[in-house]
Write an enzyme that holds these catalytic residues in place. Structure first.
Site, PDB file in Angstrom:
ATOM      1  N   TYR A   1       0.828  -1.214   0.000  1.00 16.00           N
ATOM      2  CA  TYR A   1       0.000   0.000   0.000  1.00 16.00           C
ATOM      3  C   TYR A   1       0.857   1.256   0.000  1.00 16.00           C
ATOM      4  O   TYR A   1       0.510   2.259  -0.593  1.00 16.00           O
ATOM      5  CB  TYR A   1      -0.888   0.028   1.246  1.00 16.00           C
ATOM      6  CG  TYR A   1      -2.203  -0.701   1.124  1.00 16.00           C
ATOM      7  CD1 TYR A   1      -2.254  -2.050   0.810  1.00 16.00           C
ATOM      8  CD2 TYR A   1      -3.404  -0.036   1.366  1.00 16.00           C
ATOM      9  CE1 TYR A   1      -3.460  -2.716   0.732  1.00 16.00           C
ATOM     10  CE2 TYR A   1      -4.616  -0.700   1.291  1.00 16.00           C
ATOM     11  CZ  TYR A   1      -4.645  -2.037   0.976  1.00 16.00           C
ATOM     12  OH  TYR A   1      -5.840  -2.688   0.905  1.00 16.00           O
TER      13      TYR A   1
ATOM     14  N   LYS B   1       3.428 -15.182   3.529  1.00 10.03           N
ATOM     15  CA  LYS B   1       3.670 -15.966   2.308  1.00 10.03           C
ATOM     16  C   LYS B   1       5.182 -16.211   2.274  1.00 10.03           C
ATOM     17  O   LYS B   1       5.891 -15.826   1.333  1.00 10.03           O
ATOM     18  CB  LYS B   1       3.159 -15.172   1.091  1.00 10.03           C
ATOM     19  CG  LYS B   1       3.165 -15.928  -0.207  1.00 10.03           C
ATOM     20  CD  LYS B   1       2.126 -17.040  -0.291  1.00 10.03           C
ATOM     21  CE  LYS B   1       2.291 -17.820  -1.581  1.00 10.03           C
ATOM     22  NZ  LYS B   1       1.427 -19.012  -1.641  1.00 10.03           N
TER      23      LYS B   1
ATOM     24  N   ASP C   1      -2.615 -18.158   1.509  1.00 10.25           N
ATOM     25  CA  ASP C   1      -3.584 -18.907   0.691  1.00 10.25           C
ATOM     26  C   ASP C   1      -4.242 -19.998   1.525  1.00 10.25           C
ATOM     27  O   ASP C   1      -5.458 -20.199   1.488  1.00 10.25           O
ATOM     28  CB  ASP C   1      -2.914 -19.470  -0.579  1.00 10.25           C
ATOM     29  CG  ASP C   1      -1.585 -20.182  -0.317  1.00 10.25           C
ATOM     30  OD1 ASP C   1      -1.055 -20.075   0.811  1.00 10.25           O
ATOM     31  OD2 ASP C   1      -1.088 -20.838  -1.250  1.00 10.25           O
TER      32      ASP C   1
ATOM     33  N   ASP D   1      -6.366  -7.011   4.332  1.00  3.94           N
ATOM     34  CA  ASP D   1      -7.480  -6.416   3.581  1.00  3.94           C
ATOM     35  C   ASP D   1      -8.314  -7.523   2.957  1.00  3.94           C
ATOM     36  O   ASP D   1      -9.541  -7.541   3.084  1.00  3.94           O
ATOM     37  CB  ASP D   1      -6.901  -5.495   2.494  1.00  3.94           C
ATOM     38  CG  ASP D   1      -7.982  -4.861   1.649  1.00  3.94           C
ATOM     39  OD1 ASP D   1      -8.968  -4.371   2.243  1.00  3.94           O
ATOM     40  OD2 ASP D   1      -7.864  -4.873   0.407  1.00  3.94           O
TER      41      ASP D   1
ATOM     42  N   ASP E   1     -12.337  -9.137   4.258  1.00  2.00           N
ATOM     43  CA  ASP E   1     -13.574  -9.228   3.460  1.00  2.00           C
ATOM     44  C   ASP E   1     -14.095 -10.653   3.473  1.00  2.00           C
ATOM     45  O   ASP E   1     -15.291 -10.903   3.620  1.00  2.00           O
ATOM     46  CB  ASP E   1     -13.320  -8.817   2.000  1.00  2.00           C
ATOM     47  CG  ASP E   1     -13.635  -7.348   1.741  1.00  2.00           C
ATOM     48  OD1 ASP E   1     -13.371  -6.528   2.643  1.00  2.00           O
ATOM     49  OD2 ASP E   1     -14.144  -7.027   0.644  1.00  2.00           O
TER      50      ASP E   1
END
Ligand code: IPM
Ligand code: MG
Length: 348
Positions: free
Chosen positions: A136, A185, A217, A241, A245
């Protein structure tokens, strides 16, 4: 300070009545100031984070924000867009590095989720998302590489940024079920390898917290397969983020998820959802994420736990009584934003 923003953020203005009501009854001397952010700020002043908002925000004890963003601003340069120039600039300016997103299921809402009731039942987890670093905020540019237009976003984390957010997550886990899942990751990314090293080192100083590490993942899969296995999830900005969701579906709707973005006791409190331009101005958005964000504001910034609890209890009562906005309705008629707000106000 109230920053309604734009999109459905503006549909929630009546919701602040619940803060005033609780404050009055609890004897809290609350002074509300309002300011502009995001699309509405750009429309009025040409900047998504105007100077006046910057000044007022720094004087506030806490900020309650609605939402920002919208397709009409998509073609603007990043610094003028509600997301990058507005909310991200505000988060960075106030150093709000710790984003807390609690995900809790209401038994009465189990049918609203696309997940099976027995999978969801009893889920209670907290996502601790790093909020001022990573892709970001890393260097961004476009360049010509051998005649091919190329875009670059760099993901950057230093040891201190990782340690300060991990500290928040360890503390949160200590106050909850003492289980911390750090998500990265590390099989691919260098930032994740450093992330994992730092968290592993800190785990040695927190023997009371059970720490495990998941690749992002895999975490996405585990979150919908067995959400109950999680207590506190610690992760970097972009992963947080996306996972929040996804976790919104566990709570029945993203419209149920509040969040706190903290720098010490100072905080910005905002729903975890965006500005939902498709439903903005129609009085159908779910105000609960915003109202629960106000509860977090009372808890984290004002240290008024009783007021926070009263708001949360009122929301629970209204949900249990069967009142639903369109996003959480199952086989009934939905009510609108204002009506939902009124129901919560009367429950208060
Ligand atoms: C969120 C939102 C923001 C983010 C957007 C509006 C910039 O999606 O708070 O999750 O990506 O952080
Ligand atoms: Mg998001």
């Amino acid at each position: 300070m109230l920053l309604p923003g734009n999109g459905i953020g503006r549909d929630y203005r009546r919701g602040t009545k619940s803060d005033e009501a609780v404050a009055i009854e609890e004897g809290i001397d609350l002074t509300l100031t309002a300011g502009l952010i995001g699309g509405s700020a750009y429309d009025k002043t040409g900047s998504p984070y105007p100077e006046e908002t910057q000044q007022l925000a720094k004087k506030a004890d806490a900020i309650l924000l609605g939402a920002v963003g919208g397709p009409q601003y998509d073609a603007l340069p990043p610094s003028l867009r509600p997301e990058v120039g507005g909310i991200l600039a505000l988060r960075k300016d106030l150093n709000l590095y710790a984003n807390l997103r609690p995900i809790k299921t209401y038994p009465a809402l189990a049918c609203a989720s696309s997940l099976k009731v027995d999978v969801l039942d009893g889920t209670d987890l907290l996502i601790v998302r790093e909020l001022t670093g990573g892709i970001y905020f890393g260097p961004k540019r476009r360049e010509d590489r051998n005649g091919i237009e190329t875009a670059i976003d760099e993901m950057v984390y230093d040891r201190e940024e990782i340690a300060r957010i991990a500290k928040i997550a360890f503390k949160a886990a200590e106050g909850r079920n003492k289980k911390l899942t750090s998500v990265d990751k590390a099989n691919v990314l260098e930032t994740s390898r450093l992330w994992r090293e730092v968290v592993t080192e800190m785990a040695a100083d927190h023997p009371d917290v059970a720490v495990d590490h998941l690749y992002v993942d895999n975490c996405a899969m585990q979150l919908i397969r067995e959400p109950k296995r999680f207590d506190v999830i610690l992760t970097e900005n972009t992963f947080g983020d996306i996972l929040s969701d996804l976790a919104g579906e566990i709570a029945g709707s993203l419209g149920m998820l509040p969040s706190a973005s903290l720098n010490g006791d100072f905080g910005l409190f905002e729903p975890s959802h965006g500005s939902a331009p498709d439903i903005a101005g129609k009085n159908i958005a779910n105000p609960i994420a915003a109202i629960l964000s106000a509860a977090m504001l009372f808890r984290y910034s004002l240290k008024e736990e009783k007021a926070a609890k009263r708001i949360e209890d009122a929301v629970e009562k209204v949900i249990e009584a069967g009142w639903r906005t369109a996003d959480i309705v199952y086989d009934d008629q939905p009510i609108g934003t204002d009506e939902m707000t009124e129901k919560i106000l009367s429950a208060l």
